[in-house]
Design an enzyme around this catalytic site. Structure first.
Site, PDB file in Angstrom:
ATOM      1  N   SER A 122     -11.806 -19.709  -1.262  1.00 24.11           N
ATOM      2  CA  SER A 122     -11.091 -18.445  -1.432  1.00 24.11           C
ATOM      3  C   SER A 122      -9.595 -18.722  -1.481  1.00 24.11           C
ATOM      4  O   SER A 122      -9.113 -19.683  -0.870  1.00 24.11           O
ATOM      5  CB  SER A 122     -11.403 -17.483  -0.282  1.00 24.11           C
ATOM      6  OG  SER A 122     -10.648 -16.291  -0.400  1.00 24.11           O
ATOM      7  N   ALA A 136      -5.566 -15.160   1.618  1.00 22.02           N
ATOM      8  CA  ALA A 136      -4.940 -15.678   2.834  1.00 22.02           C
ATOM      9  C   ALA A 136      -5.509 -15.026   4.090  1.00 22.02           C
ATOM     10  O   ALA A 136      -5.619 -15.668   5.139  1.00 22.02           O
ATOM     11  CB  ALA A 136      -3.430 -15.469   2.771  1.00 22.02           C
ATOM     12  N   LYS A 137      -5.900 -13.749   3.992  1.00 19.61           N
ATOM     13  CA  LYS A 137      -6.417 -13.051   5.172  1.00 19.61           C
ATOM     14  C   LYS A 137      -7.817 -13.551   5.533  1.00 19.61           C
ATOM     15  O   LYS A 137      -8.159 -13.658   6.707  1.00 19.61           O
ATOM     16  CB  LYS A 137      -6.411 -11.543   4.932  1.00 19.61           C
ATOM     17  CG  LYS A 137      -4.996 -10.987   4.837  1.00 19.61           C
ATOM     18  CD  LYS A 137      -4.963  -9.475   4.684  1.00 19.61           C
ATOM     19  CE  LYS A 137      -3.533  -8.972   4.659  1.00 19.61           C
ATOM     20  NZ  LYS A 137      -3.440  -7.500   4.523  1.00 19.61           N
ATOM     21  N   ASP A 159     -19.260 -13.694   0.310  1.00 24.91           N
ATOM     22  CA  ASP A 159     -19.282 -12.589  -0.650  1.00 24.91           C
ATOM     23  C   ASP A 159     -19.560 -11.332   0.153  1.00 24.91           C
ATOM     24  O   ASP A 159     -20.511 -11.284   0.940  1.00 24.91           O
ATOM     25  CB  ASP A 159     -20.344 -12.778  -1.733  1.00 24.91           C
ATOM     26  CG  ASP A 159     -20.119 -11.812  -2.889  1.00 24.91           C
ATOM     27  OD1 ASP A 159     -18.978 -11.758  -3.401  1.00 24.91           O
ATOM     28  OD2 ASP A 159     -21.057 -11.102  -3.276  1.00 24.91           O
ATOM     29  N   SER A 160     -18.696 -10.374  -0.016  1.00 28.05           N
ATOM     30  CA  SER A 160     -18.810  -9.189   0.822  1.00 28.05           C
ATOM     31  C   SER A 160     -18.453  -7.942   0.029  1.00 28.05           C
ATOM     32  O   SER A 160     -17.852  -8.015  -1.044  1.00 28.05           O
ATOM     33  CB  SER A 160     -17.908  -9.315   2.052  1.00 28.05           C
ATOM     34  OG  SER A 160     -16.577  -9.601   1.672  1.00 28.05           O
ATOM     35  N   GLY A 188      -9.040  -4.668   1.019  1.00 27.61           N
ATOM     36  CA  GLY A 188     -10.208  -4.037   0.410  1.00 27.61           C
ATOM     37  C   GLY A 188     -10.341  -2.584   0.818  1.00 27.61           C
ATOM     38  O   GLY A 188      -9.386  -1.811   0.764  1.00 27.61           O
ATOM     39  N   TYR A 189     -11.529  -2.224   1.274  1.00 26.46           N
ATOM     40  CA  TYR A 189     -11.811  -0.828   1.634  1.00 26.46           C
ATOM     41  C   TYR A 189     -11.541  -0.524   3.109  1.00 26.46           C
ATOM     42  O   TYR A 189     -11.893   0.553   3.593  1.00 26.46           O
ATOM     43  CB  TYR A 189     -13.282  -0.506   1.309  1.00 26.46           C
ATOM     44  CG  TYR A 189     -13.616  -0.612  -0.163  1.00 26.46           C
ATOM     45  CD1 TYR A 189     -13.443   0.467  -1.026  1.00 26.46           C
ATOM     46  CD2 TYR A 189     -14.108  -1.800  -0.697  1.00 26.46           C
ATOM     47  CE1 TYR A 189     -13.751   0.369  -2.373  1.00 26.46           C
ATOM     48  CE2 TYR A 189     -14.412  -1.915  -2.054  1.00 26.46           C
ATOM     49  CZ  TYR A 189     -14.235  -0.824  -2.880  1.00 26.46           C
ATOM     50  OH  TYR A 189     -14.536  -0.919  -4.218  1.00 26.46           O
ATOM     51  N   ASP A 190     -10.893  -1.442   3.819  1.00 25.74           N
ATOM     52  CA  ASP A 190     -10.638  -1.244   5.247  1.00 25.74           C
ATOM     53  C   ASP A 190      -9.972   0.098   5.574  1.00 25.74           C
ATOM     54  O   ASP A 190     -10.339   0.747   6.558  1.00 25.74           O
ATOM     55  CB  ASP A 190      -9.788  -2.387   5.800  1.00 25.74           C
ATOM     56  CG  ASP A 190     -10.595  -3.654   6.051  1.00 25.74           C
ATOM     57  OD1 ASP A 190     -11.836  -3.565   6.107  1.00 25.74           O
ATOM     58  OD2 ASP A 190      -9.991  -4.728   6.185  1.00 25.74           O
ATOM     59  N   ARG A 211     -17.836  -9.591   8.507  1.00 26.96           N
ATOM     60  CA  ARG A 211     -17.503 -10.998   8.264  1.00 26.96           C
ATOM     61  C   ARG A 211     -17.370 -11.748   9.575  1.00 26.96           C
ATOM     62  O   ARG A 211     -17.759 -12.911   9.676  1.00 26.96           O
ATOM     63  CB  ARG A 211     -16.216 -11.103   7.442  1.00 26.96           C
ATOM     64  CG  ARG A 211     -15.965 -12.527   6.909  1.00 26.96           C
ATOM     65  CD  ARG A 211     -14.762 -12.594   5.982  1.00 26.96           C
ATOM     66  NE  ARG A 211     -14.970 -11.770   4.802  1.00 26.96           N
ATOM     67  CZ  ARG A 211     -14.363 -10.606   4.584  1.00 26.96           C
ATOM     68  NH1 ARG A 211     -13.510 -10.123   5.455  1.00 26.96           N
ATOM     69  NH2 ARG A 211     -14.609  -9.927   3.489  1.00 26.96           N
TER      70      ARG A 211
END
Length: 205
Positions: A8, A11-12, A73-74, A157-159, A188
């Site tokens: 990946s 960075a997070k 993959d999430s 993302g959708y956080d 994760r």
């Protein structure tokens, strides 16, 4: 010091795996990302499941670098959308990785969905592939509901749209949690924690 590649450039995600490794006491393991190794052709994520896509990325990384490779993959599965976006989460709006566009589209699609039907779950599949071909695949899930508007600036993302069901979240979105809080309860975080025994084998072998 053993090295393991996280396939990946996020960075997070890299920080997340490093935190999990540190919390597990795996002091002999160095986690590196794609920016730390020579560039190689990355295979397209054509799998129908999170597990298949994680394996595609991990196999590709291990084969190209000769390092043990972890890949994740999430995505988010929304009850009212019959489990979508699912594996299409990162490119739901048509542009891969455009968090703002993906969040805007999801909110629009749920604009008339009442609170009691806004259930959703994050899913993460993590694969570890060794240079000798050995494979480990684990899965983590995180249930909650979708908010009516974004809240918080942490995460990605959708956080900002996801309110975890966990009591520790106290009504906050995933993007309002501290990194340590999120690691302890997130999809994760759960999946990576389940990889620790296999990662530990890399240190002692």
């Amino acid at each position: 010091m053993s090295r393991v590649l996280l396939a990946s450039r996020n960075a997070k995600k890299l920080k997340e795996l490093r935190r999990v490794v540190a919390a597990a006491g795996l002091t002999g393991l160095e986690v590196v990302g794609l920016d730390d190794v020579p560039e190689y052709p990355e295979e397209p994520e054509t799998g129908a499941t999170f597990e298949e896509n994680a394996l595609i990325k991990a196999r590709s990384g291990a084969r190209a670098t000769g390092l043990p490779c972890v890949a994740d993959d999430s995505g988010i599965e929304v009850d009212a959308l019959n489990g979508m976006p699912g594996v299409l989460s990162a490119r739901w709006s048509g542009r891969h990785g455009d968090d703002q566009a993906n969040n805007d589209l999801l909110l629009a699609q749920l604009s008339d969905v009442p609170a009691e039907r806004r259930g959703a779950g994050f899913v993460s599949a993590c694969a570890l592939v060794l240079p000798d071909g050995a494979e480990t695949v684990v899965r983590g899930e995180w249930r909650g509901e979708l908010l009516w508007e974004p809240k918080g600036v942490n995460g990605f993302g959708y956080d900002p749209l996801f309110a975890p069901a966990d009591e520790v979240a106290e009504g906050r979105s995933s993007a309002q949690l501290s990194p340590d809080e999120k690691d302890a309860i997130s999809h994760r975080g759960k999946a990576l924690a389940r990889l620790v025994p296999a990662l530990n084998e890399l240190v002692v072998s």
